[in-house]
Design an enzyme around this catalytic site. Structure first.
Site, PDB file in Angstrom:
ATOM      1  CD  GLU A  39      -7.952 -56.490  48.826  1.00 36.14           C
ATOM      2  OE1 GLU A  39      -8.554 -57.483  48.350  1.00 36.14           O
ATOM      3  OE2 GLU A  39      -8.507 -55.459  49.223  1.00 36.14           O
ATOM      4  N   PRO A  40      -4.045 -60.272  49.299  1.00 36.02           N
ATOM      5  CG  PRO A  40      -4.320 -61.538  51.249  1.00 36.02           C
ATOM      6  CD  PRO A  40      -4.638 -60.199  50.652  1.00 36.02           C
ATOM      7  N   GLY A  72      34.261 -59.467  42.814  1.00 36.62           N
ATOM      8  CA  GLY A  72      34.689 -60.819  43.178  1.00 36.62           C
ATOM      9  C   GLY A  72      34.079 -61.247  44.504  1.00 36.62           C
ATOM     10  CD  GLU A 126       4.010 -46.791  44.292  1.00 29.84           C
ATOM     11  OE1 GLU A 126       2.801 -46.476  44.403  1.00 29.84           O
ATOM     12  OE2 GLU A 126       4.466 -47.888  44.649  1.00 29.84           O
ATOM     13  NE  ARG A 127       3.091 -47.921  38.396  1.00 25.38           N
ATOM     14  CZ  ARG A 127       1.909 -48.324  37.954  1.00 25.38           C
ATOM     15  NH1 ARG A 127       1.347 -47.747  36.909  1.00 25.38           N
ATOM     16  NH2 ARG A 127       1.265 -49.310  38.558  1.00 25.38           N
ATOM     17  CB  ALA A 177      -3.150 -50.453  52.812  1.00 25.04           C
ATOM     18  N   GLY A 214       4.089 -51.711  40.694  1.00 31.83           N
ATOM     19  CA  GLY A 214       3.716 -52.068  39.312  1.00 31.83           C
ATOM     20  C   GLY A 214       4.862 -52.834  38.692  1.00 31.83           C
ATOM     21  CB  THR A 215       5.242 -56.388  37.663  1.00 37.01           C
ATOM     22  OG1 THR A 215       4.215 -56.461  36.666  1.00 37.01           O
ATOM     23  CG2 THR A 215       4.728 -56.925  38.982  1.00 37.01           C
ATOM     24  CD  GLN A 261      39.671 -53.419  24.976  1.00 34.50           C
ATOM     25  OE1 GLN A 261      39.758 -54.557  24.524  1.00 34.50           O
ATOM     26  NE2 GLN A 261      39.969 -52.351  24.257  1.00 34.50           N
TER      27      GLN A 261
HETATM   28  C1  LIG Z   1       8.840 -55.180  49.214  1.00 36.51           C
HETATM   29  C2  LIG Z   1       7.468 -54.881  48.702  1.00 36.51           C
HETATM   30  C3  LIG Z   1       6.802 -53.749  49.152  1.00 36.51           C
HETATM   31  C4  LIG Z   1       5.502 -53.496  48.727  1.00 36.51           C
HETATM   32  N1  LIG Z   1       4.852 -52.400  49.245  1.00 36.51           N
HETATM   33  C5  LIG Z   1       3.537 -52.225  48.973  1.00 36.51           C
HETATM   34  C6  LIG Z   1       2.788 -51.209  49.610  1.00 36.51           C
HETATM   35  O1  LIG Z   1       3.320 -50.423  50.417  1.00 36.51           O
HETATM   36  N2  LIG Z   1       1.463 -51.097  49.344  1.00 36.51           N
HETATM   37  C7  LIG Z   1       0.834 -51.927  48.473  1.00 36.51           C
HETATM   38  O2  LIG Z   1      -0.369 -51.780  48.273  1.00 36.51           O
HETATM   39  N3  LIG Z   1       1.519 -52.902  47.814  1.00 36.51           N
HETATM   40  C8  LIG Z   1       2.849 -53.081  48.062  1.00 36.51           C
HETATM   41  N4  LIG Z   1       3.554 -54.082  47.427  1.00 36.51           N
HETATM   42  C9  LIG Z   1       2.856 -54.970  46.505  1.00 36.51           C
HETATM   43  C10 LIG Z   1       3.257 -54.772  45.057  1.00 36.51           C
HETATM   44  O3  LIG Z   1       2.725 -53.581  44.558  1.00 36.51           O
HETATM   45  C11 LIG Z   1       2.781 -56.009  44.299  1.00 36.51           C
HETATM   46  O4  LIG Z   1       3.569 -57.087  44.725  1.00 36.51           O
HETATM   47  C12 LIG Z   1       2.850 -55.826  42.802  1.00 36.51           C
HETATM   48  O5  LIG Z   1       1.919 -54.890  42.363  1.00 36.51           O
HETATM   49  C13 LIG Z   1       2.591 -57.153  42.052  1.00 36.51           C
HETATM   50  O6  LIG Z   1       1.438 -57.770  42.497  1.00 36.51           O
HETATM   51  P1  LIG Z   1       1.452 -59.313  42.922  1.00 36.51           P
HETATM   52  O7  LIG Z   1       2.604 -59.475  43.839  1.00 36.51           O
HETATM   53  O8  LIG Z   1       0.111 -59.683  43.413  1.00 36.51           O
HETATM   54  O9  LIG Z   1       1.778 -60.092  41.608  1.00 36.51           O
HETATM   55  P2  LIG Z   1       0.695 -60.674  40.572  1.00 36.51           P
HETATM   56  O10 LIG Z   1      -0.231 -59.590  40.183  1.00 36.51           O
HETATM   57  O11 LIG Z   1       0.138 -61.918  41.135  1.00 36.51           O
HETATM   58  O12 LIG Z   1       1.641 -61.016  39.346  1.00 36.51           O
HETATM   59  C14 LIG Z   1       2.461 -62.178  39.324  1.00 36.51           C
HETATM   60  C15 LIG Z   1       3.276 -62.161  38.033  1.00 36.51           C
HETATM   61  O13 LIG Z   1       2.390 -62.137  36.914  1.00 36.51           O
HETATM   62  C16 LIG Z   1       2.652 -61.010  36.116  1.00 36.51           C
HETATM   63  N5  LIG Z   1       1.405 -60.471  35.570  1.00 36.51           N
HETATM   64  C17 LIG Z   1       0.288 -60.077  36.223  1.00 36.51           C
HETATM   65  N6  LIG Z   1      -0.615 -59.588  35.370  1.00 36.51           N
HETATM   66  C18 LIG Z   1      -0.071 -59.673  34.134  1.00 36.51           C
HETATM   67  C19 LIG Z   1      -0.487 -59.312  32.824  1.00 36.51           C
HETATM   68  N7  LIG Z   1      -1.674 -58.749  32.616  1.00 36.51           N
HETATM   69  N8  LIG Z   1       0.344 -59.576  31.782  1.00 36.51           N
HETATM   70  C20 LIG Z   1       1.554 -60.150  31.977  1.00 36.51           C
HETATM   71  N9  LIG Z   1       2.017 -60.483  33.193  1.00 36.51           N
HETATM   72  C21 LIG Z   1       1.222 -60.250  34.261  1.00 36.51           C
HETATM   73  C22 LIG Z   1       3.311 -59.997  37.032  1.00 36.51           C
HETATM   74  O14 LIG Z   1       4.084 -59.077  36.289  1.00 36.51           O
HETATM   75  C23 LIG Z   1       4.147 -60.901  37.913  1.00 36.51           C
HETATM   76  O15 LIG Z   1       5.334 -61.217  37.259  1.00 36.51           O
HETATM   77  C24 LIG Z   1       4.870 -54.341  47.812  1.00 36.51           C
HETATM   78  C25 LIG Z   1       5.549 -55.456  47.321  1.00 36.51           C
HETATM   79  C26 LIG Z   1       6.818 -55.737  47.758  1.00 36.51           C
HETATM   80  C27 LIG Z   1       7.506 -56.977  47.236  1.00 36.51           C
END
Ligand SMILES: Cc1cc2nc3c(=O)[nH]c(=O)nc-3n(C[C@H](O)[C@H](O)[C@H](O)COP(=O)(O)OP(=O)(O)OC[C@H]3O[C@@H](n4cnc5c(N)ncnc54)[C@H](O)[C@@H]3O)c2cc1C
Length: 381
Positions: free
Chosen positions: A130-131, A341, A244-245, A127, A366-367, A281
């Site tokens: 956070e929001p 399809g 993880e990654r 965990a 990590g996005t 093709q």
């Molecule tokens: C199905 C699911 C399971 C998950 N499980 C877990 C879990 O078990 N434990 C846990 O702790 N978390 C968990 N997560 C959370 C996940 O790690 C986060 O959603 C993720 O890290 C992105 O954070 P955020 O959603 O707050 O997006 P934000 O940080 O708000 O980002 C929003 C957008 O802005 C972009 N962005 C942010 N900063 C930058 C930057 N510096 N430069 C360019 N773009 C940026 C992001 O790439 C994204 O596109 C889970 C999420 C999902 C959807």
């Protein structure tokens, strides 16, 4: 790596056990578990008994003491359960929430949390998010304030996989000042008074894994459950993200391989205008392009694993592997679905569920944008 093939006969024997189990015991229930939005809790015990949660952990705590290539074989085969929510839940438990305990825990912490988690008796979640703090981990606000021999936790976490079922959390908390330096890790039993699981989030994909919002209201936990060095939690988390990654990249590659194998089979069977799709093709070339890109993703991932296994710096390569494989998986899923399809749009077809479930891969752990930040920094930009 021995030659270019990292897998020995022992790895392959282990791989066959995982594949057999996934195909025979799990895949037949994949759709039902998605429809029910859960899978049986008892599966954690089964995975524990099969040794899947202790692959790299010391035998002293019930693990097998093996290397990263066994984890790769396990994660590759796990996609064959055909239920991404289940795979995610198991990987979060075994490869994401508990390795840091094996790495940093005291003997007492290992006895209390690691050993039962390896057996699948106690379910773990990690965990961090956070929001108001996802990508920006240093911004988390959930606090753990010292009070005598305890810490008192207040705050909220969201998107926590396994959060509703977890017996304990590996929890990121703020114990010091603002920013990176004030974070710590805490092993948090979920039967602690003041802990609440809020609603399960209704997600786009991975319906069988529970993903929840958690609240902490004056939760008192023994301070001896602080994990690793106090106020060094940020660095512990960054190290933990590497495994993880890597696993996410491995899953993406294996998932793509499976999608293309399914698409190739369908293309042989399905005819249009008097010939199989495979004779067109445009589809042969599209699949050939994907097979080539998947192979590149696989070897980027293996390169990252090789570095990690040898204890070399691997952050850049792991971030590249996650970025490349998880982005590519979106394209591969799209095309494999298109090839099916109308059949690709109904959940009885595996590709429909895979297309839906693969979407999270560029977000969780990590996005893709954060991967690019890490890579560009590592490259000196
Ligand atoms: C199905 C699911 C399971 C998950 N499980 C877990 C879990 O078990 N434990 C846990 O702790 N978390 C968990 N997560 C959370 C996940 O790690 C986060 O959603 C993720 O890290 C992105 O954070 P955020 O959603 O707050 O997006 P934000 O940080 O708000 O980002 C929003 C957008 O802005 C972009 N962005 C942010 N900063 C930058 C930057 N510096 N430069 C360019 N773009 C940026 C992001 O790439 C994204 O596109 C889970 C999420 C999902 C959807």
């Amino acid at each position: 790596m021995a030659g270019l093939d990292p897998f020995t006969e022992d790895h392959q024997a282990f791989r066959r056990i995982v594949r057999d189990f996934c195909e025979k015991e799990l895949a037949p229930h994949a759709r039902a578990w998605d429809a029910a939005a859960e899978f049986p809790r008892a599966l954690f015990r089964t995975f524990g008994e099969m040794g899947f949660f202790g692959i790299r952990h010391p035998p002293e705590w019930g693990g097998s003491g093996l290397g990263w290539w066994y984890v790769v074989a396990y994660a590759e085969e796990l996609v064959r359960c055909r239920n991404a929510g289940l795979a995610m839940a198991m990987l979060v438990h075994g490869e994401i929430a508990i390795p840091v305990i094996a790495e940093l825990g005291t003997d007492e912490q290992k006895r209390e949390f690691l050993a039962p988690a390896i057996r699948g008796e106690r379910i773990a979640a990690l965990a961090i998010s956070e929001p108001d703090a996802g990508s920006d981990v240093a911004a988390i606000r959930t606090t753990a304030r010292r009070d005598g021999d305890d810490v008192v936790v207040n705050g909220a976490k969201t998107w926590i996989t396994n959060g509703a079922r977890a017996d304990f959390l590996t929890l990121a908390v703020r114990t010091g000042g603002e920013g990176h330096e004030g974070l710590s890790l805490l092993l948090f039993p979920t039967d602690t008074p003041g802990f609440h699981v809020s609603r399960t989030l209704e997600k786009v994909g991975n319906p069988s894994s529970d993903t929840v919002l958690l609240f902490f209201e004056d939760c008192r936990v023994p301070a001896r459950w602080l994990l690793g060095e106090e106020n060094q939690g940020f660095y512990h988390l960054m190290a933990n993200f590497q495994g993880e990654r890597l696993v996410a990249a491995v899953q993406a590659v294996a998932g793509m391989q499976l999608m293309v194998e399914d698409a190739m089979r369908y293309a042989q069977e399905r005819t249009a205008f008097g010939r199989p799709l495979a004779r067109m093709q445009v589809w042969r070339h599209r699949l050939a392009e994907h097979l080539t890109a998947i192979e590149a993703a696989r070897w980027l991932t293996y390169r990252a694993c090789d570095l990690l296994e040898r204890g070399e710096p691997a952050v850049k390569e792991i971030s590249m592997a996650k970025l490349f494989a998880c982005d590519l998986a979106q394209e591969v899923a799209y095309d494999c679905m298109q090839l099916h399809g109308g059949m690709g749009y109904v959940f009885e077809t595996d590709i429909a569920r895979a297309w839906r479930d693969v979407r999270v891969m560029t977000i969780a752990g990590g996005t893709s944008e954060i991967m690019k930040e890490i890579i560009s920094r590592a490259a000196g930009l």
